[in-house]
Design a protein around this motif. Structure first.
Motif, PDB file in Angstrom:
ATOM      1  N   CYS A  48     -17.348  36.700  12.806  1.00 43.16           N
ATOM      2  CA  CYS A  48     -17.676  36.368  14.203  1.00 43.16           C
ATOM      3  C   CYS A  48     -19.099  36.754  14.579  1.00 43.16           C
ATOM      4  O   CYS A  48     -19.377  37.134  15.719  1.00 43.16           O
ATOM      5  CB  CYS A  48     -16.670  36.975  15.166  1.00 43.16           C
ATOM      6  N   THR A  49     -20.016  36.644  13.620  1.00 45.70           N
ATOM      7  CA  THR A  49     -21.437  36.824  13.902  1.00 45.70           C
ATOM      8  C   THR A  49     -21.978  35.558  14.571  1.00 45.70           C
ATOM      9  O   THR A  49     -21.668  34.455  14.143  1.00 45.70           O
ATOM     10  CB  THR A  49     -22.216  37.097  12.607  1.00 45.70           C
ATOM     11  N   PHE A  50     -22.784  35.737  15.614  1.00 45.38           N
ATOM     12  CA  PHE A  50     -23.387  34.581  16.277  1.00 45.38           C
ATOM     13  C   PHE A  50     -24.750  34.308  15.646  1.00 45.38           C
ATOM     14  O   PHE A  50     -25.578  35.218  15.508  1.00 45.38           O
ATOM     15  CB  PHE A  50     -23.547  34.819  17.781  1.00 45.38           C
ATOM     16  N   LEU A  51     -24.965  33.065  15.239  1.00 36.54           N
ATOM     17  CA  LEU A  51     -26.231  32.631  14.648  1.00 36.54           C
ATOM     18  C   LEU A  51     -27.050  31.963  15.742  1.00 36.54           C
ATOM     19  O   LEU A  51     -26.726  30.861  16.195  1.00 36.54           O
ATOM     20  CB  LEU A  51     -25.977  31.652  13.506  1.00 36.54           C
ATOM     21  N   GLU A  52     -28.089  32.620  16.202  1.00 36.81           N
ATOM     22  CA  GLU A  52     -28.893  32.122  17.314  1.00 36.81           C
ATOM     23  C   GLU A  52     -30.118  31.376  16.777  1.00 36.81           C
ATOM     24  O   GLU A  52     -30.953  31.946  16.082  1.00 36.81           O
ATOM     25  CB  GLU A  52     -29.327  33.278  18.211  1.00 36.81           C
ATOM     26  N   LEU A  53     -30.205  30.091  17.087  1.00 39.33           N
ATOM     27  CA  LEU A  53     -31.269  29.245  16.557  1.00 39.33           C
ATOM     28  C   LEU A  53     -32.641  29.726  16.999  1.00 39.33           C
ATOM     29  O   LEU A  53     -32.892  29.938  18.181  1.00 39.33           O
ATOM     30  CB  LEU A  53     -31.049  27.795  17.017  1.00 39.33           C
ATOM     31  N   GLN A  54     -33.541  29.894  16.011  1.00 37.34           N
ATOM     32  CA  GLN A  54     -34.927  30.277  16.287  1.00 37.34           C
ATOM     33  C   GLN A  54     -35.908  29.160  15.951  1.00 37.34           C
ATOM     34  O   GLN A  54     -36.989  29.090  16.521  1.00 37.34           O
ATOM     35  CB  GLN A  54     -35.285  31.519  15.465  1.00 37.34           C
ATOM     36  N   GLY A  55     -35.558  28.308  15.010  1.00 39.80           N
ATOM     37  CA  GLY A  55     -36.439  27.218  14.612  1.00 39.80           C
ATOM     38  C   GLY A  55     -35.825  26.436  13.467  1.00 39.80           C
ATOM     39  O   GLY A  55     -34.817  26.838  12.880  1.00 39.80           O
ATOM     40  N   ARG A  56     -36.436  25.307  13.148  1.00 41.80           N
ATOM     41  CA  ARG A  56     -35.929  24.454  12.062  1.00 41.80           C
ATOM     42  C   ARG A  56     -37.055  23.580  11.532  1.00 41.80           C
ATOM     43  O   ARG A  56     -38.030  23.290  12.223  1.00 41.80           O
ATOM     44  CB  ARG A  56     -34.790  23.584  12.561  1.00 41.80           C
ATOM     45  N   ARG A  57     -36.899  23.171  10.290  1.00 45.00           N
ATOM     46  CA  ARG A  57     -37.873  22.300   9.653  1.00 45.00           C
ATOM     47  C   ARG A  57     -37.189  21.587   8.491  1.00 45.00           C
ATOM     48  O   ARG A  57     -36.077  21.954   8.099  1.00 45.00           O
ATOM     49  CB  ARG A  57     -39.081  23.092   9.164  1.00 45.00           C
ATOM     50  N   VAL A  58     -37.857  20.600   7.942  1.00 46.84           N
ATOM     51  CA  VAL A  58     -37.337  19.894   6.767  1.00 46.84           C
ATOM     52  C   VAL A  58     -38.235  20.210   5.583  1.00 46.84           C
ATOM     53  O   VAL A  58     -39.471  20.189   5.692  1.00 46.84           O
ATOM     54  CB  VAL A  58     -37.303  18.370   7.016  1.00 46.84           C
ATOM     55  N   GLU A  59     -37.636  20.559   4.450  1.00 48.50           N
ATOM     56  CA  GLU A  59     -38.378  20.839   3.228  1.00 48.50           C
ATOM     57  C   GLU A  59     -37.898  19.927   2.114  1.00 48.50           C
ATOM     58  O   GLU A  59     -36.765  19.435   2.128  1.00 48.50           O
ATOM     59  CB  GLU A  59     -38.190  22.293   2.786  1.00 48.50           C
ATOM     60  N   MET A  60     -38.735  19.740   1.131  1.00 45.85           N
ATOM     61  CA  MET A  60     -38.341  19.024  -0.078  1.00 45.85           C
ATOM     62  C   MET A  60     -37.940  20.031  -1.144  1.00 45.85           C
ATOM     63  O   MET A  60     -38.706  20.945  -1.466  1.00 45.85           O
ATOM     64  CB  MET A  60     -39.494  18.168  -0.595  1.00 45.85           C
ATOM     65  N   GLN A  61     -36.722  19.913  -1.648  1.00 46.98           N
ATOM     66  CA  GLN A  61     -36.254  20.680  -2.797  1.00 46.98           C
ATOM     67  C   GLN A  61     -36.093  19.687  -3.938  1.00 46.98           C
ATOM     68  O   GLN A  61     -35.117  18.953  -4.019  1.00 46.98           O
ATOM     69  CB  GLN A  61     -34.928  21.373  -2.487  1.00 46.98           C
ATOM     70  N   GLY A  62     -37.107  19.620  -4.813  1.00 45.86           N
ATOM     71  CA  GLY A  62     -37.101  18.581  -5.828  1.00 45.86           C
ATOM     72  C   GLY A  62     -37.309  17.222  -5.168  1.00 45.86           C
ATOM     73  O   GLY A  62     -38.311  16.992  -4.491  1.00 45.86           O
ATOM     74  N   THR A  63     -36.328  16.347  -5.325  1.00 45.37           N
ATOM     75  CA  THR A  63     -36.403  15.022  -4.722  1.00 45.37           C
ATOM     76  C   THR A  63     -35.537  14.911  -3.475  1.00 45.37           C
ATOM     77  O   THR A  63     -35.381  13.832  -2.920  1.00 45.37           O
ATOM     78  CB  THR A  63     -35.943  13.951  -5.735  1.00 45.37           C
ATOM     79  N   GLN A  64     -34.972  16.039  -3.035  1.00 37.53           N
ATOM     80  CA  GLN A  64     -34.014  16.015  -1.931  1.00 37.53           C
ATOM     81  C   GLN A  64     -34.577  16.689  -0.689  1.00 37.53           C
ATOM     82  O   GLN A  64     -35.168  17.770  -0.753  1.00 37.53           O
ATOM     83  CB  GLN A  64     -32.719  16.720  -2.352  1.00 37.53           C
ATOM     84  N   GLU A  65     -34.399  16.032   0.463  1.00 44.00           N
ATOM     85  CA  GLU A  65     -34.772  16.644   1.724  1.00 44.00           C
ATOM     86  C   GLU A  65     -33.709  17.655   2.137  1.00 44.00           C
ATOM     87  O   GLU A  65     -32.514  17.385   2.024  1.00 44.00           O
ATOM     88  CB  GLU A  65     -34.924  15.580   2.822  1.00 44.00           C
TER      89      GLU A  65
END
Length: 322
Positions: A292-309
């Motif tokens: 029951c830990t709350f995950l509070e959004l701080q930021g987000r981005r998209v990265e490439m891992q190999g050929t996958q976003e």
């Protein structure tokens, strides 16, 4: 590794990534689940706690029912796990078996586990008890120690089946199904209470460093939608493992080319517990977040891992009260 910030269109960009990955949506709780915490499971035993925990593992409806640990493909039972952790010297004889179950894959855990008597950890426990004493806190109880050891082996999944079945079962029928078919209705109320208490206690002496977690699946859009209080994020109702090593989380999140989320977790006064010293799989270098830990959004981005976003989400954590 290439990364890029979200476009001005924001959410539309991540919806496009979702569609491209074609993954399944993860299910989380909300602020209400955070505040209710473990109370929804029922009242744990406060007397003869060790015997109550033993009964949950060795006399429950599922005690001799085999289940498979997803990280290791190891088939075991709750009573086997109990004896492996609590009574490893006499466990095989008591159970009438010739050998402990073995892992069939070690990709996540790096090395097989070994049966170790509880006394093996006396020195490590004494060091941590001294740290707790310096903060004016009580030492780690035997029951908390055993609960943490059990969770760091095969029982982690069973405890989370109980939590998700009770808290999220109305949202996801399969969670209720797992609770009844895999756990046979066993909620492990006392063990989960001791595990939660142990994690919250040991968190007080864990370094407040960034930790990382890779999770197969995609976040629901509600995660990014402010609630009535203006909070963005969600409540992770189960116990969750993260690593101090970024590479381990990336490996976990990109395995088998499955869609996944990669969490960068900020720790401060609220933080998880370093359980690597007592873990059955210490090479995971795991920091465990309480249920029951709350995950509070701080930021987000998209990265490439190999050929996958891949979507990278930065969160701060708020842990429940003991």
């Amino acid at each position: 590794m290439a990364s890029r910030a979200p476009s001005p269109k924001g959410r539309l960009e991540f919806e496009a990534v979702d569609k491209k990955l074609n993954g399944f949506k993860l299910t989380y709780g909300d602020a209400r689940d955070f505040h209710l915490g473990l109370s929804v499971l029922g009242v744990p035993t406060r007397e003869n706690v060790l015997e109550a925990m033993r009964a949950e593992h060795c006399a429950g409806e599922d005690s001799s029912l085999p289940f498979t640990c997803s990280k290791t493909n190891m088939e075991t039972t709750p009573q086997i796990e109990w004896h492996f952790v609590v009574e490893p010297k006499t466990g095989l004889t008591t159970l009438g078996i010739h050998a402990w179950p073995a892992e069939t894959t070690l990709t996540s855990v790096k090395a097989p586990r070994e049966p170790k008597p509880p006394s093996t950890f006396d020195g490590a426990r004494a060091e941590r008890d001294a740290q707790l004493k310096d903060l004016g806190l009580s030492p780690l109880r035997d029951t908390e120690f055993f609960a943490c050891r059990l969770a760091m082996g095969g029982m982690f999944f069973k405890y989370n089946y109980a939590l998700r079945g009770v808290i999220l079962g109305k949202k996801v029928p399969s969670f209720t199904k797992n609770l009844h078919e895999i756990n046979r209705g066993n909620l492990y109320v006392t063990t989960i209470s001791e595990l939660q208490s142990g994690i919250l206690r040991l968190a007080k002496i864990t370094q407040a460093t960034p930790i990382f977690r890779g999770v197969p699946g995609l976040l629901p859009h509600e995660f990014f939608t402010p609630d009535a209080s203006g909070l963005q994020g969600a409540c992770d109702v189960g116990f969750a493992g993260a690593s101090t090593e970024r590479s381990i989380a990336i490996d976990n999140s990109t395995r088998d080319d499955r869609p996944a989320i990669y969490f960068e977790i900020v720790q401060a006064m609220d933080r998880g517990a370093d359980l690597s010293w007592l873990s059955l799989y210490p090479l995971e270098k795991e920091v465990t977040l309480p249920a029951c830990t709350f995950l509070e959004l701080q930021g987000r981005r998209v990265e490439m891992q190999g050929t996958q976003e891949q979507l990278v989400v930065r969160v701060a954590i708020r842990t429940p009260n003991p």
